[in-house]
Design a protein around this motif. Structure first.
Motif, PDB file in Angstrom:
ATOM      1  N   GLU A  99       0.830  -1.208   0.000  1.00 58.67           N
ATOM      2  CA  GLU A  99       0.000   0.000   0.000  1.00 58.67           C
ATOM      3  C   GLU A  99       0.866   1.260   0.000  1.00 58.67           C
ATOM      4  O   GLU A  99       0.582   2.223  -0.720  1.00 58.67           O
ATOM      5  CB  GLU A  99      -0.928  -0.023   1.211  1.00 58.67           C
ATOM      6  CG  GLU A  99      -1.925   1.086   1.228  1.00 58.67           C
ATOM      7  CD  GLU A  99      -2.869   0.993   2.415  1.00 58.67           C
ATOM      8  OE1 GLU A  99      -3.329   2.067   2.853  1.00 58.67           O
ATOM      9  OE2 GLU A  99      -3.139  -0.119   2.902  1.00 58.67           O
ATOM     10  N   GLU A 100       1.937   1.253   0.781  1.00 54.90           N
ATOM     11  CA  GLU A 100       2.830   2.406   0.818  1.00 54.90           C
ATOM     12  C   GLU A 100       3.494   2.604  -0.543  1.00 54.90           C
ATOM     13  O   GLU A 100       3.636   3.749  -1.020  1.00 54.90           O
ATOM     14  CB  GLU A 100       3.898   2.211   1.896  1.00 54.90           C
ATOM     15  CG  GLU A 100       4.827   3.396   2.017  1.00 54.90           C
ATOM     16  CD  GLU A 100       5.885   3.210   3.088  1.00 54.90           C
ATOM     17  OE1 GLU A 100       6.603   4.187   3.348  1.00 54.90           O
ATOM     18  OE2 GLU A 100       6.009   2.110   3.648  1.00 54.90           O
ATOM     19  N   ARG A 102       2.252   1.822  -3.478  1.00 56.46           N
ATOM     20  CA  ARG A 102       1.238   2.402  -4.373  1.00 56.46           C
ATOM     21  C   ARG A 102       1.051   3.887  -4.110  1.00 56.46           C
ATOM     22  O   ARG A 102       0.960   4.695  -5.032  1.00 56.46           O
ATOM     23  CB  ARG A 102      -0.105   1.670  -4.210  1.00 56.46           C
ATOM     24  CG  ARG A 102      -0.168   0.340  -4.931  1.00 56.46           C
ATOM     25  CD  ARG A 102      -1.583  -0.189  -4.966  1.00 56.46           C
ATOM     26  NE  ARG A 102      -2.105  -0.480  -3.638  1.00 56.46           N
ATOM     27  CZ  ARG A 102      -2.095  -1.681  -3.070  1.00 56.46           C
ATOM     28  NH1 ARG A 102      -1.613  -2.711  -3.713  1.00 56.46           N
ATOM     29  NH2 ARG A 102      -2.581  -1.852  -1.867  1.00 56.46           N
ATOM     30  N   GLU A 103       1.010   4.260  -2.843  1.00 52.19           N
ATOM     31  CA  GLU A 103       0.817   5.673  -2.496  1.00 52.19           C
ATOM     32  C   GLU A 103       2.023   6.515  -2.902  1.00 52.19           C
ATOM     33  O   GLU A 103       1.863   7.659  -3.350  1.00 52.19           O
ATOM     34  CB  GLU A 103       0.535   5.830  -1.003  1.00 52.19           C
ATOM     35  CG  GLU A 103      -0.803   5.263  -0.561  1.00 52.19           C
ATOM     36  CD  GLU A 103      -1.982   5.954  -1.224  1.00 52.19           C
ATOM     37  OE1 GLU A 103      -1.945   7.190  -1.400  1.00 52.19           O
ATOM     38  OE2 GLU A 103      -2.953   5.254  -1.570  1.00 52.19           O
ATOM     39  N   MET A 104       3.220   5.969  -2.758  1.00 54.73           N
ATOM     40  CA  MET A 104       4.425   6.702  -3.178  1.00 54.73           C
ATOM     41  C   MET A 104       4.424   6.884  -4.694  1.00 54.73           C
ATOM     42  O   MET A 104       4.759   7.961  -5.187  1.00 54.73           O
ATOM     43  CB  MET A 104       5.689   5.964  -2.721  1.00 54.73           C
ATOM     44  CG  MET A 104       5.894   5.952  -1.216  1.00 54.73           C
ATOM     45  SD  MET A 104       6.167   7.579  -0.529  1.00 54.73           S
ATOM     46  CE  MET A 104       7.829   7.876  -1.056  1.00 54.73           C
ATOM     47  N   THR A 105       4.028   5.849  -5.427  1.00 53.22           N
ATOM     48  CA  THR A 105       3.956   5.959  -6.885  1.00 53.22           C
ATOM     49  C   THR A 105       2.909   6.988  -7.280  1.00 53.22           C
ATOM     50  O   THR A 105       3.129   7.818  -8.171  1.00 53.22           O
ATOM     51  CB  THR A 105       3.617   4.584  -7.499  1.00 53.22           C
ATOM     52  OG1 THR A 105       4.593   3.640  -7.079  1.00 53.22           O
ATOM     53  CG2 THR A 105       3.587   4.650  -9.018  1.00 53.22           C
ATOM     54  N   ARG A 106       1.786   6.960  -6.610  1.00 47.24           N
ATOM     55  CA  ARG A 106       0.713   7.933  -6.877  1.00 47.24           C
ATOM     56  C   ARG A 106       1.207   9.349  -6.618  1.00 47.24           C
ATOM     57  O   ARG A 106       0.957  10.279  -7.384  1.00 47.24           O
ATOM     58  CB  ARG A 106      -0.486   7.594  -6.004  1.00 47.24           C
ATOM     59  CG  ARG A 106      -1.676   8.452  -6.231  1.00 47.24           C
ATOM     60  CD  ARG A 106      -2.835   7.914  -5.419  1.00 47.24           C
ATOM     61  NE  ARG A 106      -3.942   8.841  -5.503  1.00 47.24           N
ATOM     62  CZ  ARG A 106      -4.753   9.114  -4.511  1.00 47.24           C
ATOM     63  NH1 ARG A 106      -4.607   8.516  -3.348  1.00 47.24           N
ATOM     64  NH2 ARG A 106      -5.724   9.962  -4.661  1.00 47.24           N
ATOM     65  N   GLY A 107       1.885   9.535  -5.485  1.00 48.19           N
ATOM     66  CA  GLY A 107       2.429  10.851  -5.157  1.00 48.19           C
ATOM     67  C   GLY A 107       3.453  11.330  -6.158  1.00 48.19           C
ATOM     68  O   GLY A 107       3.526  12.517  -6.473  1.00 48.19           O
TER      69      GLY A 107
END
Length: 118
Positions: A99-100, A102-107
């Motif tokens: 999950e982290e 994915r969120e880093m990639t999104r950011g």
């Protein structure tokens, strides 16, 4: 029943076992007669004889009641149940890592993590 030698050293009326008793006092305070086999053991034993204080250890002083309850719960688990709990925690850590990521990639795609230009 007794050997001839044992009969020779017992007085009539005394039993053999009582004739074997020794009333010699051994003084263990002498370091010459009784050297300390493991250095430091005497000091450690003396420190263990001190009365135990009721204050909890340092590491336990920072724990809250929820933490202590969790420790008790984990301590009461069988080996198989404890291994199952460890596997659950490993799976949870893996899922959080995904999950982290994915969120880093999104950011990164949203330019949220971009450094300010000087």
């Amino acid at each position: 029943m007794f050997s001839p030698l044992a009969k020779a050293f017992t007085r009539p009326g005394d039993d053999f076992e009582s004739s074997l008793l020794s009333f010699e006092k051994l003084d263990r305070a002498s370091p010459d007669l009784w050297p300390e086999q493991l250095p430091g053991v005497a000091e450690f034993a003396a420190s263990c004889k001190n009365p135990i204080n009721n204050s909890p250890p340092k590491w336990m002083a920072e724990l809250e009641s929820e933490d202590i309850e969790m420790l008790k719960e984990l301590g009461s688990l069988t080996t198989a149940n404890l291994m199952e709990k460890v596997k659950e925690l490993q799976n949870l850590a893996y899922q959080l890592g995904l999950e982290e990521s994915r969120e880093m990639t999104r950011g990164k795609f949203l330019n949220i993590l971009e450094r300010p230009k000087k």
